[in-house]
Design a protein around this motif. Sequence first.
Motif, PDB file in Angstrom:
ATOM      1  N   GLY A 121      48.863   1.937  34.926  1.00  0.00           N
ATOM      2  CA  GLY A 121      48.316   0.623  35.816  1.00  0.00           C
ATOM      3  C   GLY A 121      49.189  -0.762  35.785  1.00  0.00           C
ATOM      4  N   ARG A 122      49.598  -0.946  34.239  1.00  0.00           N
ATOM      5  CA  ARG A 122      50.350  -2.130  34.140  1.00  0.00           C
ATOM      6  C   ARG A 122      51.776  -2.102  34.777  1.00  0.00           C
ATOM      7  NH1 ARG A 122      50.011  -7.068  31.505  1.00  0.00           N
ATOM      8  NH2 ARG A 122      47.618  -7.145  32.179  1.00  0.00           N
ATOM      9  N   ILE A 123      52.357  -0.882  34.440  1.00  0.00           N
ATOM     10  CA  ILE A 123      53.810  -0.670  35.226  1.00  0.00           C
ATOM     11  C   ILE A 123      53.630  -0.512  36.663  1.00  0.00           C
ATOM     12  CG2 ILE A 123      55.445   0.901  35.583  1.00  0.00           C
ATOM     13  CD1 ILE A 123      55.667  -0.318  32.717  1.00  0.00           C
ATOM     14  N   ALA A 124      52.786  -0.175  37.468  1.00  0.00           N
ATOM     15  CA  ALA A 124      52.520  -0.165  38.600  1.00  0.00           C
ATOM     16  C   ALA A 124      52.332  -1.674  39.247  1.00  0.00           C
ATOM     17  CB  ALA A 124      51.330   0.725  39.271  1.00  0.00           C
ATOM     18  N   ASP A 125      51.678  -2.339  38.558  1.00  0.00           N
ATOM     19  CA  ASP A 125      51.261  -4.004  38.858  1.00  0.00           C
ATOM     20  C   ASP A 125      52.650  -4.671  38.825  1.00  0.00           C
ATOM     21  OD1 ASP A 125      50.470  -6.409  39.123  1.00  0.00           O
ATOM     22  OD2 ASP A 125      49.152  -6.340  37.229  1.00  0.00           O
ATOM     23  N   HIS A 126      53.379  -4.251  37.748  1.00  0.00           N
ATOM     24  CA  HIS A 126      54.828  -4.861  37.903  1.00  0.00           C
ATOM     25  C   HIS A 126      55.831  -4.521  38.786  1.00  0.00           C
ATOM     26  CE1 HIS A 126      54.918  -7.415  34.300  1.00  0.00           C
ATOM     27  NE2 HIS A 126      54.240  -6.355  33.482  1.00  0.00           N
ATOM     28  N   ILE A 127      55.763  -3.278  39.091  1.00  0.00           N
ATOM     29  CA  ILE A 127      56.445  -2.653  40.445  1.00  0.00           C
ATOM     30  C   ILE A 127      56.040  -3.418  41.589  1.00  0.00           C
ATOM     31  CG2 ILE A 127      56.897  -0.694  41.815  1.00  0.00           C
ATOM     32  CD1 ILE A 127      56.870   1.254  39.233  1.00  0.00           C
ATOM     33  N   GLU A 128      54.698  -3.609  41.880  1.00  0.00           N
ATOM     34  CA  GLU A 128      54.224  -4.286  43.131  1.00  0.00           C
ATOM     35  C   GLU A 128      54.704  -5.864  43.093  1.00  0.00           C
ATOM     36  OE1 GLU A 128      49.932  -3.214  42.637  1.00  0.00           O
ATOM     37  OE2 GLU A 128      50.131  -1.740  44.361  1.00  0.00           O
ATOM     38  N   ARG A 129      54.707  -6.244  42.049  1.00  0.00           N
ATOM     39  CA  ARG A 129      55.106  -7.779  41.787  1.00  0.00           C
ATOM     40  C   ARG A 129      56.794  -7.927  41.701  1.00  0.00           C
ATOM     41  NH1 ARG A 129      51.435 -11.334  38.755  1.00  0.00           N
ATOM     42  NH2 ARG A 129      49.361 -10.193  38.545  1.00  0.00           N
ATOM     43  N   ILE A 160      54.308   5.234  40.961  1.00  0.00           N
ATOM     44  CA  ILE A 160      55.539   4.657  40.240  1.00  0.00           C
ATOM     45  C   ILE A 160      56.741   5.743  40.421  1.00  0.00           C
ATOM     46  CG2 ILE A 160      56.429   4.458  37.762  1.00  0.00           C
ATOM     47  CD1 ILE A 160      53.419   3.668  36.900  1.00  0.00           C
ATOM     48  N   ILE A 161      56.374   7.009  40.356  1.00  0.00           N
ATOM     49  CA  ILE A 161      57.275   8.043  40.400  1.00  0.00           C
ATOM     50  C   ILE A 161      57.817   7.883  41.793  1.00  0.00           C
ATOM     51  CG2 ILE A 161      58.159  10.504  40.420  1.00  0.00           C
ATOM     52  CD1 ILE A 161      55.540  10.791  38.348  1.00  0.00           C
ATOM     53  N   SER A 162      57.207   7.716  42.788  1.00  0.00           N
ATOM     54  CA  SER A 162      57.703   7.788  44.199  1.00  0.00           C
ATOM     55  C   SER A 162      58.727   6.518  44.372  1.00  0.00           C
ATOM     56  CB  SER A 162      56.526   7.498  45.238  1.00  0.00           C
ATOM     57  OG  SER A 162      56.027   6.178  45.074  1.00  0.00           O
ATOM     58  N   LYS A 163      58.773   5.430  43.390  1.00  0.00           N
ATOM     59  CA  LYS A 163      59.601   4.255  43.734  1.00  0.00           C
ATOM     60  C   LYS A 163      60.934   4.504  42.804  1.00  0.00           C
ATOM     61  CE  LYS A 163      56.766   1.800  46.136  1.00  0.00           C
ATOM     62  NZ  LYS A 163      56.902   1.697  47.372  1.00  0.00           N
ATOM     63  N   LEU A 164      60.977   5.585  41.828  1.00  0.00           N
ATOM     64  CA  LEU A 164      62.077   5.954  41.146  1.00  0.00           C
ATOM     65  C   LEU A 164      63.099   6.664  41.918  1.00  0.00           C
ATOM     66  CD1 LEU A 164      60.234   6.378  37.636  1.00  0.00           C
ATOM     67  CD2 LEU A 164      61.336   3.968  38.750  1.00  0.00           C
ATOM     68  N   ASN A 165      64.200   6.437  42.668  1.00  0.00           N
ATOM     69  CA  ASN A 165      64.891   6.952  43.542  1.00  0.00           C
ATOM     70  C   ASN A 165      66.423   7.416  42.949  1.00  0.00           C
ATOM     71  OD1 ASN A 165      63.139   6.310  45.733  1.00  0.00           O
ATOM     72  ND2 ASN A 165      64.127   4.387  45.929  1.00  0.00           N
ATOM     73  N   LYS A 166      66.331   6.798  41.601  1.00  0.00           N
ATOM     74  CA  LYS A 166      67.760   7.197  40.891  1.00  0.00           C
ATOM     75  C   LYS A 166      67.498   8.054  39.838  1.00  0.00           C
ATOM     76  CE  LYS A 166      70.304   4.719  43.979  1.00  0.00           C
ATOM     77  NZ  LYS A 166      70.720   3.436  43.614  1.00  0.00           N
TER      78      LYS A 166
END
Length: 447
Positions: A121-129, A160-166
């Motif tokens: 939850g918190r990591i998803a929040d940071h990604i959105e920010r 989260i995983i969908s945003k990790l392209n590398k």
Amino acid sequence: MNNNPHSTNLLLNLGIESLNEMQEMAQDAILNDANILLLSPTGSGKTLAFLLPIFEMLQPEINTVQCLILVPSRELGLQIEQVWKKMGTEFKVNVCYGGHSIDTEIKNLSNPPAVLIGTPGRIADHIERGTFKMDAIQTLVLDEFDKSLQLGFHEQMSFIISKLNKLNKRILVSATSDIEIPKYTRVVNPTVLDFIPTEEANSNLTLKMVVSKEKDKINSLFNLICSLKSQSAIIFCNHRDAAERISDTLNEKGIYSTYYHGGMDQDVRERALIQFRNGSVSYLVTTDLAARGLDIPEMKHVIHYHLPSKEDEFTHRNGRTARMLASGTAYIVAHESEKKMDYIDYTTTVLNVDNATTLPKAPEFQTIYVSGGKKNKLNKIDIVGFFSQKGKLEKGDLGLIEVKDFISFAAVKSKKVKEFLGNIRDEKMKGKKFKIEVARKVVKKEE
């Protein structure tokens, strides 16, 4: 691994001479394969099994996050962070979780760590920010991922995983086998390292039954604790309100206990664990939240006040004792009216504790609260020096010290607390006056 002087130094920093078989095989697989599923029992050293190869893969010239570790609970995240720090690498680590100050985390991430640990939850929040860059993250670890799935973190983990392209390496870690791996993890045909024993139970674990004559089993629990010769124990139950009620009743009867469950505020939960860890309370009454992923000492005794509905949770609870080469006992407190669980052998040894009424000894330590921490430039050495010199404590009078961001806790021998507080009443530590007092006990709030 053995030929790498850096890794050898890391083991020395951890006080470990050599890796076990699981850790060596995990090291090899993680360094060489793209997808890894590591299955190994609680207490077998899984954290180190993935942290060492991660260290090998980090590149000093990259000044942003290179590895992301997702965990189901803040406690597990903090535990992994602690192991990484003990390893003594030059790479920065940060941990992010709900209940922690988001502003502090954003500030920490402005100087990015190489290893970022966090709850989904918190990591998803940071990604959105957009508080950290993801273009250098090549390694993803899903630790205790079965627990994350159980807790319903599917959506956040998928996001989260969908945003990790590398990503080029995915490591799934669990203490439970037979888990379906979700498609969104993109883990296909992983290298499976399965170290979970098949049929044979842990030979170091003894199982005993305590039969309660009363439906409310609290008196049988009291007698059982009185029979343990003042040795500490974890008491598992199935509901949050039961954990509070049992702990309150034990305290009323003169047994020093505290409770721990997911409905408590983060700082209160942390305080309960600190007091249990440092020996200020001897008995932790908890839900399955404490069955794994917590940094607490090895227990000789685990008590099942309620039995869980699933066998794997029973196994995880028992994993708090009889780890590695140590021995331990799990007790089941049962009443005839309770539903029989098919994973329990009800012909096991029955322990009669009816005549045990001698209260356990009071805890040797009390927890002292200090109103400053890392962000106030305080560290353990400062606290040891101040408590010893100004507080006039001798070496054996001071127990476990834990320094958080803005507060700290230290265990002091109970018989020395009054004199110590008198000695330091008007003293300053590092030129500043901190509030130093006996830490509040975790007690149930009145409705």
